[in-house]
Design an enzyme around this catalytic site. Structure first.
Site, PDB file in Angstrom:
ATOM      1  N   GLU A   1       0.902  -1.264   0.062  1.00  0.00           N
ATOM      2  CA  GLU A   1       0.083  -0.050  -0.058  1.00  0.00           C
ATOM      3  C   GLU A   1       0.911   1.245  -0.067  1.00  0.00           C
ATOM      4  O   GLU A   1       2.055   1.213   0.664  1.00  0.00           O
ATOM      5  CB  GLU A   1      -0.770   0.170   1.204  1.00  0.00           C
ATOM      6  CG  GLU A   1      -1.634   1.399   1.314  1.00  0.00           C
ATOM      7  CD  GLU A   1      -2.678   1.329   2.260  1.00  0.00           C
ATOM      8  OE1 GLU A   1      -2.733   0.667   3.431  1.00  0.00           O
ATOM      9  OE2 GLU A   1      -3.788   2.068   1.887  1.00  0.00           O
TER      10      GLU A   1
ATOM     11  N   CYS B   1      -6.480   0.968   2.583  1.00  0.00           N
ATOM     12  CA  CYS B   1      -7.393   2.164   2.670  1.00  0.00           C
ATOM     13  C   CYS B   1      -7.309   2.955   1.572  1.00  0.00           C
ATOM     14  O   CYS B   1      -8.307   3.416   0.778  1.00  0.00           O
ATOM     15  CB  CYS B   1      -7.074   3.004   3.862  1.00  0.00           C
ATOM     16  SG  CYS B   1      -8.051   2.269   5.227  1.00  0.00           S
TER      17      CYS B   1
ATOM     18  N   ASN C   1     -12.175  -3.557   0.594  1.00  0.00           N
ATOM     19  CA  ASN C   1     -11.125  -3.328   1.364  1.00  0.00           C
ATOM     20  C   ASN C   1     -11.727  -3.555   2.989  1.00  0.00           C
ATOM     21  O   ASN C   1     -11.975  -2.166   3.279  1.00  0.00           O
ATOM     22  CB  ASN C   1     -10.057  -2.374   1.132  1.00  0.00           C
ATOM     23  CG  ASN C   1      -9.045  -2.270   2.453  1.00  0.00           C
ATOM     24  OD1 ASN C   1      -8.410  -3.117   2.720  1.00  0.00           O
ATOM     25  ND2 ASN C   1      -9.025  -1.220   3.062  1.00  0.00           N
ATOM     26  N   GLU C   2     -11.767  -4.220   3.725  1.00  0.00           N
ATOM     27  CA  GLU C   2     -12.427  -4.098   5.136  1.00  0.00           C
ATOM     28  C   GLU C   2     -13.635  -3.017   5.394  1.00  0.00           C
ATOM     29  O   GLU C   2     -13.455  -2.538   6.200  1.00  0.00           O
ATOM     30  CB  GLU C   2     -11.251  -3.914   6.033  1.00  0.00           C
ATOM     31  CG  GLU C   2     -10.327  -2.545   5.940  1.00  0.00           C
ATOM     32  CD  GLU C   2      -9.271  -2.459   7.144  1.00  0.00           C
ATOM     33  OE1 GLU C   2      -8.740  -3.170   7.624  1.00  0.00           O
ATOM     34  OE2 GLU C   2      -9.446  -1.130   7.681  1.00  0.00           O
TER      35      GLU C   2
HETATM   36  O1  AHR Z   1      -2.386  -1.439   6.624  1.00  0.00           O
HETATM   37  C1  AHR Z   1      -2.703  -0.190   7.114  1.00  0.00           C
HETATM   38  C2  AHR Z   1      -4.329   0.073   7.107  1.00  0.00           C
HETATM   39  O2  AHR Z   1      -4.785  -0.944   7.741  1.00  0.00           O
HETATM   40  C3  AHR Z   1      -4.887  -0.232   5.741  1.00  0.00           C
HETATM   41  O3  AHR Z   1      -4.750   0.727   4.774  1.00  0.00           O
HETATM   42  C4  AHR Z   1      -6.388  -0.732   6.131  1.00  0.00           C
HETATM   43  O4  AHR Z   1      -6.771  -1.402   4.922  1.00  0.00           O
HETATM   44  C5  AHR Z   1      -6.158  -1.055   7.333  1.00  0.00           C
HETATM   45  O5  AHR Z   1      -7.084  -0.486   8.070  1.00  0.00           O
END
Ligand code: AHR
Length: 797
Positions: A209, A399, A530-531
């Site tokens: 990321e 995120c 994503n989550e």
């Molecule tokens: O890994 C850091 C963050 O943690 C990521 O962006 C997110 O998916 C999670 O909350």
């Protein structure tokens, strides 16, 4: 919730909390209103703030497990004091607007769909509340009668959470003082070679990321910061088009004749030298060559520049003359060869003639990039990642994939094509994305290191922690409007075309070929979401996305999400429920949890009970993290223990990736991370060692074993602090035994069922429990199964 017992009210526990909007500012619950349905289930509404046109709606069967919240939109700019009441099989929500009018919204029985919004004459008694005294304090709420059985469910859950909390708080680092155990512990490992099963051959991959300057200023080898003059206060408070640039007079920025509409700002250069500070300076190495390029627009005038790399003492480290004559925007380039090194050099662009010229996309790349790719990756950092031998790469987030609000959702098609045409954007982590490291570069990197690409795109909703937009709508912001969903579905299908299509028949594949990759990238996996909060807004869009993709591209394995946390969180429960109800939509779901060492030690059986016929699991973000800023031997051993359990469950867990992976010194958004780096140094961590060992010494067949600690005379159960697993790689025929000793004692294991060679080479990771620098080394030993305290060992059988 409070309970009245023996004529006194006592607090029992918090039942539900707000999940609305961004951390710190929102996530608050005002004026909760609860109502009981005829079937005994519960509906809750509450006000989220005094500036948003929505309320929060939640549902529970037992007051313990709440379905993820929905945030229905109302017609008034503010939605104050919502109250809920049942109306036959359905419900009505009344709220007050800022002018005091009362509005009514109708909700269906499931409390998922909310329709109508009309001004009504409501009975003021709807807002009446009960007052009780709890420990001398006056509290206002609603009183309900519930049965003993119902109360027991709440109490039992409260007890369970307290017990789990105590275990989760356990640490290894004080074991030596806390546990009275002898200096040597005996154990028996019985290997059962007849009991073999197939497990995933992709268990260890990486999570990439652009967080903590992982991409721009990090893995992406560009040395010029704000090369496109597109920085703005949206990226970071106080930033603008001239950030990272310096001159003796204010720098003139123009937008009248842009190089590309997606890249509107450029600088006008007269006679003053323009300096770029790089990313905390530019690391220049003696003898190395650097490719400089820039676009110039000079209305046909000739202009010559001296391009210099200048050291901290003002010494010229490298220079080259750039002759330009450009009627319209044109790119010019030259090569700089460093005659000395400096860790914090600057770039100087010195005009040699007086003229007003536009300049843009000013770029400096080391010629040596990973695999010598143009527009490539930092060689040393990419190599450290390649050394993990990841079986897949997930990108571009986290995120960052679903973004800070609808406007910031990551659109893959904004990140391909000529650099000047890519669409830069702000980064949810409070800086800027150039998109120079875009989808082409990610796919190329995957191919270069032999890893499967796993792109993760938004499932039609932005990050649930997004701030309020201009209309005052935060969180998932209602999702991509339904009218725009068909275009978004096409956008995702275009990615599959772009990655796998035939240039002869597909326009998207032709773009890939034009970028230098005529052969398909062979995309197999696609992450959606994503989550996310598994809200109604999410579920509707996720289903809309999956169906056409499954129909058009049945070979693509879709990976969904079950929220940001493990069982029994609301999103996890709803996410798995939804997944099981829609088995055709996805192949796998993404689970995330950052947890304490205690949690990992006490949840070793987490996947043992998973339904083998349901979707596979991708543990996409995880790390043992509580109480530590940096990975150390304690967190690494917790991860090693858990990975032995993941191998045992490799028939249901298909992939895992530690998160986050990269963090640049001085720019960290998150701790701990797997790899820390500066412009010149890389520090891998104990977490990296464990990931590498499990990846390199992995297998696709799991051989059962039983591990017993002989602790009959001890009053503590040590079994959760030791681990073993045996895997075989059917391609190489190699077999690996992994042993974990997370005890402050030597672990002496007698092995049954297999014969170990007299002397063996092992990979050994060990150190003091708080050590942050421990590295794995190869050792040769005649006692491979006698493990010193705090040791992880891999033995090739
Ligand atoms: O890994 C850091 C963050 O943690 C990521 O962006 C997110 O998916 C999670 O909350």
């Amino acid at each position: 919730m409070a309970v009245l017992e023996d004529n006194a009210w006592t607090d029992l526990r918090q039942l539900c909390s707000s999940d609305y909007g961004t951390w710190g500012v929102e996530k608050k619950m005002y004026h909760p209103s609860l109502c009981r349905a005829a079937d005994g289930s519960w509906r809750l509404v509450f006000q989220v703030n005094d500036r948003s046109p929505l309320f929060a709606a939640a549902y529970s069967r037992d007051l313990v497990t709440w379905r993820p919240q929905d945030y229905p939109r109302v017609s008034s700019p503010q939605c104050l004091k919502p109250v809920v009441q049942s109306a036959g099989n359905a419900f009505q929500v009344c709220y007050q607007s800022a002018d005091g009018a009362v509005h009514r919204v109708n909700a269906d029985a499931e409390f998922r769909h909310f329709i109508g919004d009309e001004v009504v004459n409501a009975d003021a008694r709807l807002w009446q509340r009960d007052t009780v005294i709890i420990r001398g304090e006056q509290r206002i709420g609603q009183i309900f009668s519930i049965s003993d059985a119902e109360l027991q469910v709440v109490r039992q859950d409260a007890r369970l959470q307290a017990q789990k909390g105590a275990l989760t708080g356990e640490r290894m680092h004080d074991d030596a003082q806390k546990l009275s155990i002898p200096s040597v512990i005996n154990a028996t490992l019985t290997v059962l070679p007849q009991q073999e099963k197939t497990i995933s051959d992709k268990l260890i991959g990486i999570f990439f990321e652009d967080i903590s300057y992982a991409a721009d200023g990090g893995l992406y080898a560009e040395l010029i910061q704000n090369r496109d003059f597109e920085y703005s206060a949206k990226d970071h408070r106080g930033w603008n088009a001239t950030t990272a640039w310096h001159s003796c007079r204010p720098i003139e920025i123009d937008t009248k004749h842009p190089l590309h509409p997606n890249n509107p700002h450029y600088a006008i250069l007269a006679l003053d030298t323009l300096w770029n500070e790089g990313w905390d300076g530019i690391a220049v190495e003696k003898g190395k060559k650097y490719d400089f390029s820039m676009f110039v627009f000079a209305g046909g005038q000739k202009q010559d520049f001296l391009i210099q790399l200048v050291g901290q003492q003002g010494q010229v480290l490298a220079q080259s003359k750039l002759r330009t004559r450009a009627s319209d925007w044109q790119q010019f380039s030259t090569v700089l060869t460093a005659k000395a090194s400096d860790e914090k050099a600057r770039l100087a662009i010195i005009p040699l003639k007086a003229a007003h010229v536009g300049i843009d996309m000013i770029s400096l790349f080391p010629q040596e990039t990973f695999m010598n790719r143009k527009n490539g990756l930092r060689k040393d950092l990419a190599q450290v990642i390649a050394d993990l031998h990841p079986k897949f790469v997930r990108f571009p987030g986290g995120c960052m994939s679903h973004g800070q609000g609808l406007e910031n959702i990551y659109h893959w098609n904004h990140t391909v094509g000529p650099l000047e045409s890519r669409v830069p954007d702000f980064n949810i982590w409070n800086y800027h994305q150039t998109r120079g490291l875009g989808f082409f570069e990610y796919f190329q990197f995957c191919e270069d290191i032999g890893a499967e690409p796993l792109p993760v795109l938004a499932a039609g909703v932005p990050c649930q922690n997004s701030a309020n937009n201009a209309e005052g709508i935060g969180g998932q912001q209602g999702g991509i409007p339904m009218t725009d969903m068909p275009a978004y579905i096409d956008e995702i299908c275009h990615l599959i075309e772009w990655a796998n299509g035939d240039p002869a028949t597909s326009e998207w594949a032709r773009m890939r070929a034009a970028a230098g990759h005529p052969k398909p990238f062979n995309l197999k996996y696609l992450g959606l979401g994503n989550e996310d909060i598994i809200s109604t807004v999410f579920e509707e869009r996720y289903e809309m996305l999956c169906k056409p993709i499954r129909e058009r591209y049945p070979d693509i394995k879709i990976c969904g999400t079950v929220g940001p946390f493990h069982s029994p969180s609301a999103d996890y429960m709803e996410g798995w429920d939804f997944t099981k109800k829609h088995p055709d939509l996805q192949y796998m779901v993404d689970e995330h949890y950052y947890e304490s060492t205690g949690w990992f030690m006490h949840n070793r059986d987490y996947y043992d009970h998973y339904d083998r016929s349901a979707a596979k699991v991708y543990l996409g973000e995880w790390a043992a993290s509580t109480n530590v800023k940096r990975p150390n031997v304690e967190t690494a051993l917790a991860e090693a223990l858990y990975l032995t359990d993941i191998e045992r469950n490799g028939d249901v867990v298909e992939m895992t990736s530690y998160a986050p992976m990269l963090s640049k010194d001085g720019h960290s958004n998150w701790n701990p991370d797997m790899i820390y780096f500066s412009n010149t140094h890389i520090r891998t961590t104990p977490a990296y060692e464990i990931q590498r060992l499990f990846s390199v010494y992995g297998g696709d067949r799991y051989i059962s074993s039983e591990f017993k600690v002989q602790s009959s005379k001890l009053d503590v159960d040590l079994s959760h602090r030791v681990g073993a697993s045996v895997v075989r790689n059917s391609k190489t025929g190699k077999c690996y035994l992994k042993l974990v000793n997370a005890l402050p004692a030597t672990l002496n294991i007698s092995v049954e069922g297999i014969t170990l060679p007299a002397t063996v080479k092992c990979q050994q990771f060990t150190g003091a429990i708080d050590d942050q620098k421990a590295k794995a080394v190869e050792i040769e030993t005649s006692e491979p199964t006698t493990l010193p305290p705090y040791t992880f060992r891999v033995i090739e059988l």
